[in-house]
Motif scaffolding. Structure first.
Motif, PDB file in Angstrom:
ATOM      1  N   GLY A 185       0.816  -1.220   0.000  1.00 22.14           N
ATOM      2  CA  GLY A 185       0.000   0.000   0.000  1.00 22.14           C
ATOM      3  C   GLY A 185       0.842   1.259   0.000  1.00 22.14           C
ATOM      4  O   GLY A 185       0.509   2.247  -0.676  1.00 22.14           O
ATOM      5  N   LEU A 186       1.955   1.230   0.751  1.00 24.75           N
ATOM      6  CA  LEU A 186       2.837   2.401   0.781  1.00 24.75           C
ATOM      7  C   LEU A 186       3.476   2.654  -0.583  1.00 24.75           C
ATOM      8  O   LEU A 186       3.543   3.805  -1.048  1.00 24.75           O
ATOM      9  CB  LEU A 186       3.921   2.183   1.843  1.00 24.75           C
ATOM     10  N   LEU A 187       3.910   1.591  -1.238  1.00 30.07           N
ATOM     11  CA  LEU A 187       4.490   1.754  -2.579  1.00 30.07           C
ATOM     12  C   LEU A 187       3.452   2.248  -3.585  1.00 30.07           C
ATOM     13  O   LEU A 187       3.769   3.036  -4.488  1.00 30.07           O
ATOM     14  CB  LEU A 187       5.085   0.421  -3.049  1.00 30.07           C
ATOM     15  N   TYR A 188       2.221   1.795  -3.425  1.00 26.94           N
ATOM     16  CA  TYR A 188       1.163   2.242  -4.342  1.00 26.94           C
ATOM     17  C   TYR A 188       0.854   3.729  -4.144  1.00 26.94           C
ATOM     18  O   TYR A 188       0.680   4.475  -5.111  1.00 26.94           O
ATOM     19  CB  TYR A 188      -0.097   1.408  -4.130  1.00 26.94           C
ATOM     20  N   LEU A 189       0.804   4.168  -2.878  1.00 24.37           N
ATOM     21  CA  LEU A 189       0.507   5.582  -2.614  1.00 24.37           C
ATOM     22  C   LEU A 189       1.661   6.471  -3.061  1.00 24.37           C
ATOM     23  O   LEU A 189       1.430   7.624  -3.477  1.00 24.37           O
ATOM     24  CB  LEU A 189       0.238   5.781  -1.121  1.00 24.37           C
ATOM     25  N   ARG A 190       2.882   5.959  -2.989  1.00 24.10           N
ATOM     26  CA  ARG A 190       4.044   6.760  -3.386  1.00 24.10           C
ATOM     27  C   ARG A 190       4.573   6.329  -4.751  1.00 24.10           C
ATOM     28  O   ARG A 190       5.760   6.469  -5.024  1.00 24.10           O
ATOM     29  CB  ARG A 190       5.148   6.590  -2.323  1.00 24.10           C
ATOM     30  N   ARG A 191       3.717   5.791  -5.568  1.00 27.29           N
ATOM     31  CA  ARG A 191       4.160   5.251  -6.851  1.00 27.29           C
ATOM     32  C   ARG A 191       4.760   6.316  -7.757  1.00 27.29           C
ATOM     33  O   ARG A 191       5.544   6.001  -8.666  1.00 27.29           O
ATOM     34  CB  ARG A 191       2.996   4.558  -7.560  1.00 27.29           C
ATOM     35  N   ASN A 192       4.397   7.574  -7.554  1.00 29.45           N
ATOM     36  CA  ASN A 192       4.930   8.645  -8.391  1.00 29.45           C
ATOM     37  C   ASN A 192       6.243   9.213  -7.862  1.00 29.45           C
ATOM     38  O   ASN A 192       6.874  10.031  -8.539  1.00 29.45           O
ATOM     39  CB  ASN A 192       3.908   9.779  -8.527  1.00 29.45           C
ATOM     40  N   ASN A 193       6.621   8.819  -6.650  1.00 30.13           N
ATOM     41  CA  ASN A 193       7.858   9.328  -6.053  1.00 30.13           C
ATOM     42  C   ASN A 193       8.471   8.235  -5.191  1.00 30.13           C
ATOM     43  O   ASN A 193       8.159   8.102  -3.999  1.00 30.13           O
ATOM     44  CB  ASN A 193       7.571  10.584  -5.226  1.00 30.13           C
ATOM     45  N   LEU A 194       9.328   7.453  -5.802  1.00 30.51           N
ATOM     46  CA  LEU A 194       9.939   6.307  -5.104  1.00 30.51           C
ATOM     47  C   LEU A 194      11.398   6.554  -4.762  1.00 30.51           C
ATOM     48  O   LEU A 194      12.175   5.616  -4.588  1.00 30.51           O
ATOM     49  CB  LEU A 194       9.819   5.051  -5.992  1.00 30.51           C
ATOM     50  N   GLU A 195      11.746   7.813  -4.645  1.00 29.04           N
ATOM     51  CA  GLU A 195      13.136   8.126  -4.317  1.00 29.04           C
ATOM     52  C   GLU A 195      13.529   7.650  -2.917  1.00 29.04           C
ATOM     53  O   GLU A 195      14.698   7.410  -2.636  1.00 29.04           O
ATOM     54  CB  GLU A 195      13.372   9.632  -4.440  1.00 29.04           C
ATOM     55  N   PHE A 196      12.518   7.526  -2.008  1.00 25.59           N
ATOM     56  CA  PHE A 196      12.840   7.107  -0.640  1.00 25.59           C
ATOM     57  C   PHE A 196      13.399   5.682  -0.598  1.00 25.59           C
ATOM     58  O   PHE A 196      14.075   5.303   0.356  1.00 25.59           O
ATOM     59  CB  PHE A 196      11.584   7.206   0.246  1.00 25.59           C
ATOM     60  N   ILE A 197      13.124   4.902  -1.654  1.00 23.56           N
ATOM     61  CA  ILE A 197      13.667   3.544  -1.684  1.00 23.56           C
ATOM     62  C   ILE A 197      15.189   3.569  -1.763  1.00 23.56           C
ATOM     63  O   ILE A 197      15.867   2.681  -1.240  1.00 23.56           O
ATOM     64  CB  ILE A 197      13.074   2.752  -2.873  1.00 23.56           C
TER      65      ILE A 197
ATOM     66  N   ASN B 182      17.105   5.791  -0.377  1.00 22.84           N
ATOM     67  CA  ASN B 182      17.640   6.574   0.734  1.00 22.84           C
ATOM     68  C   ASN B 182      18.630   5.710   1.523  1.00 22.84           C
ATOM     69  O   ASN B 182      18.243   4.728   2.179  1.00 22.84           O
ATOM     70  CB  ASN B 182      16.494   7.048   1.640  1.00 22.84           C
ATOM     71  N   LYS B 183      19.905   6.067   1.470  1.00 18.63           N
ATOM     72  CA  LYS B 183      20.942   5.283   2.149  1.00 18.63           C
ATOM     73  C   LYS B 183      20.786   5.323   3.661  1.00 18.63           C
ATOM     74  O   LYS B 183      21.030   4.322   4.348  1.00 18.63           O
ATOM     75  CB  LYS B 183      22.319   5.797   1.747  1.00 18.63           C
ATOM     76  N   THR B 184      20.391   6.465   4.194  1.00 14.96           N
ATOM     77  CA  THR B 184      20.244   6.585   5.649  1.00 14.96           C
ATOM     78  C   THR B 184      19.157   5.656   6.168  1.00 14.96           C
ATOM     79  O   THR B 184      19.320   4.988   7.207  1.00 14.96           O
ATOM     80  CB  THR B 184      19.919   8.031   6.035  1.00 14.96           C
ATOM     81  N   GLY B 185      18.041   5.577   5.458  1.00 13.91           N
ATOM     82  CA  GLY B 185      16.955   4.695   5.879  1.00 13.91           C
ATOM     83  C   GLY B 185      17.364   3.238   5.892  1.00 13.91           C
ATOM     84  O   GLY B 185      17.096   2.501   6.855  1.00 13.91           O
ATOM     85  N   TRP B 186      18.033   2.799   4.803  1.00 13.85           N
ATOM     86  CA  TRP B 186      18.488   1.415   4.756  1.00 13.85           C
ATOM     87  C   TRP B 186      19.564   1.139   5.811  1.00 13.85           C
ATOM     88  O   TRP B 186      19.630   0.037   6.360  1.00 13.85           O
ATOM     89  CB  TRP B 186      19.030   1.094   3.362  1.00 13.85           C
ATOM     90  N   ALA B 187      20.393   2.134   6.096  1.00 11.53           N
ATOM     91  CA  ALA B 187      21.406   1.964   7.142  1.00 11.53           C
ATOM     92  C   ALA B 187      20.759   1.768   8.510  1.00 11.53           C
ATOM     93  O   ALA B 187      21.201   0.919   9.302  1.00 11.53           O
ATOM     94  CB  ALA B 187      22.343   3.165   7.159  1.00 11.53           C
ATOM     95  N   MET B 188      19.698   2.526   8.781  1.00  5.98           N
ATOM     96  CA  MET B 188      19.000   2.385  10.065  1.00  5.98           C
ATOM     97  C   MET B 188      18.349   1.011  10.185  1.00  5.98           C
ATOM     98  O   MET B 188      18.408   0.361  11.240  1.00  5.98           O
ATOM     99  CB  MET B 188      17.946   3.491  10.204  1.00  5.98           C
TER     100      MET B 188
END
Length: 348
Positions: free
Chosen positions: A213-225, A227-233
């Motif tokens: 659902g989150l990917l569907y809502l953000r389907r037009n902006n997937l830059e957060f995928i 994000n190195k900081t997020g994956w590091a956390m």
């Protein structure tokens, strides 16, 4: 010939009786009475054993684990005769005792007892029972028992040996481990049947649905995928959980902490390198996170191009986190591995 021979045999028997010593008749009478008494005692013993087994089978037909107080414990477990093995869990399930590990162990014990009760190999050679501290305080005192839960095997003959007490701290209290221990002590093999548990499947389905659902809502902006900081956390959280012993806790099921019944002192760190408490893994997780934060601050102070004074403060804070919490972690390591020679700041 037969008529003449019969009186002759009677006369010979009479002669033999006349030659018996007169003192032998009381001895023969005493021996006869002793045999009768022994036979009666043996029959009484067999009847008592049959009554005990019948009572135990009746209780087992109603529930797989029957509770015992002091009187029942002494009658069915301590007192002979007994030709069956008894597995007893000594526990403290009352809410005021606040023994969470007792409830967890009871769930595993219930699974094991149900597996035996509904097994095709079920017989009257093995029974499962429970003694709660509030219902059998005298039993705990009689056995000099000061911790719960504790699993013991009482063999058909003789007293329990050291191996008849289950090593819960080292092995854990999973039903499969208990079944293996019982097989070693009684030669009774129990195949554990666990009831279906759909909580893991439901949790996975909810997680997949949430991510989808989150990917569907953000389907037009997937830059957060990316994000190195997020994956590091996320990676650090996984590393902290694994290095702190969370998987060991999941497999072995240790208690959260240990409270000394004599002085009431609570221990959050297990004194042996072969075991740990749940609280101990939480402490290790926090210490590892603090040390990592200190290393991140040191790296930030060294690589950033900001104000020199601010970078110096960040460097000092990071260095303080690393030194303090690593010393604390090292002191815990020394308390578990006795004789470890190295230390930094002494917290003991």
């Amino acid at each position: 010939m037969g008529a003449r021979g019969a009186p002759s045999r009677r006369r010979q028997a009479g002669r033999r009786l006349r030659y018996l010593p007169t003192g032998s008749f009381p001895f023969l009478l005493l021996l006869l009475l002793l045999c009768i008494q022994l036979g009666g005692g043996q029959k009484k013993k067999e009847n008592l054993l049959a009554e005990k087994v019948e009572q135990l089978m009746e209780w087992s037909s109603r529930r797989s684990i029957f509770r015992m107080n002091g009187d029942k414990f002494r009658k069915f477990i301590k007192a002979p005769p007994r030709n069956y093995s008894m597995i007893v869990m000594f526990t403290a399930l009352q809410p005021q005792r606040q023994c969470s590990v007792c409830r967890q162990a009871n769930e595993e014990y219930q699974i094991l007892a149900n597996s035996w009760r509904y097994s095709s190999a079920f017989c009257n050679k093995l029974f499962f029972s429970m003694v709660d501290y509030d219902e059998g305080t005298d039993v705990f005192q009689q056995l000099n028992m000061n911790s719960a839960p504790t699993f013991m095997h009482f063999p058909p003959k003789g007293r329990p040996k050291r191996a008849d007490t289950f090593d819960l701290q080292r092995i854990g209290f999973a039903a499969e481990q208990l079944a293996k221990w019982i097989a070693d002590r009684t030669d009774v093999h129990i195949r554990v049947f666990r009831p279906p548990n759909y909580s893991g499947t439901i949790a996975l389905a909810l997680l997949v649905s949430l991510v989808g659902g989150l990917l569907y809502l953000r389907r037009n902006n997937l830059e957060f995928i990316y994000n190195k900081t997020g994956w590091a956390m996320v990676s650090l959280c996984i590393v902290f959980a694994m290095t702190s012993g969370q998987m060991w806790n999941h497999i072995r099921g240790p208690p959260y902490a240990h409270k000394n019944p004599h002085n009431g002192q609570v221990s959050y760190i297990h004194g042996s390198s072969q075991a740990q408490f749940v609280a101990e893994s939480h402490i290790i997780l926090v210490l590892n996170a603090a040390i990592t934060m200190g290393m991140v601050l040191l790296n930030e102070a060294a690589t950033s191009k900001g104000d020199v004074g601010k970078r110096r403060i960040i460097c000092l804070v990071g260095l303080g986190l690393v030194v303090f919490f690593f010393s604390f972690l090292l002191s815990i390591f020394r308390s578990k591995y006795h004789g470890y020679p190295y230390s930094d700041l002494d917290f003991e």
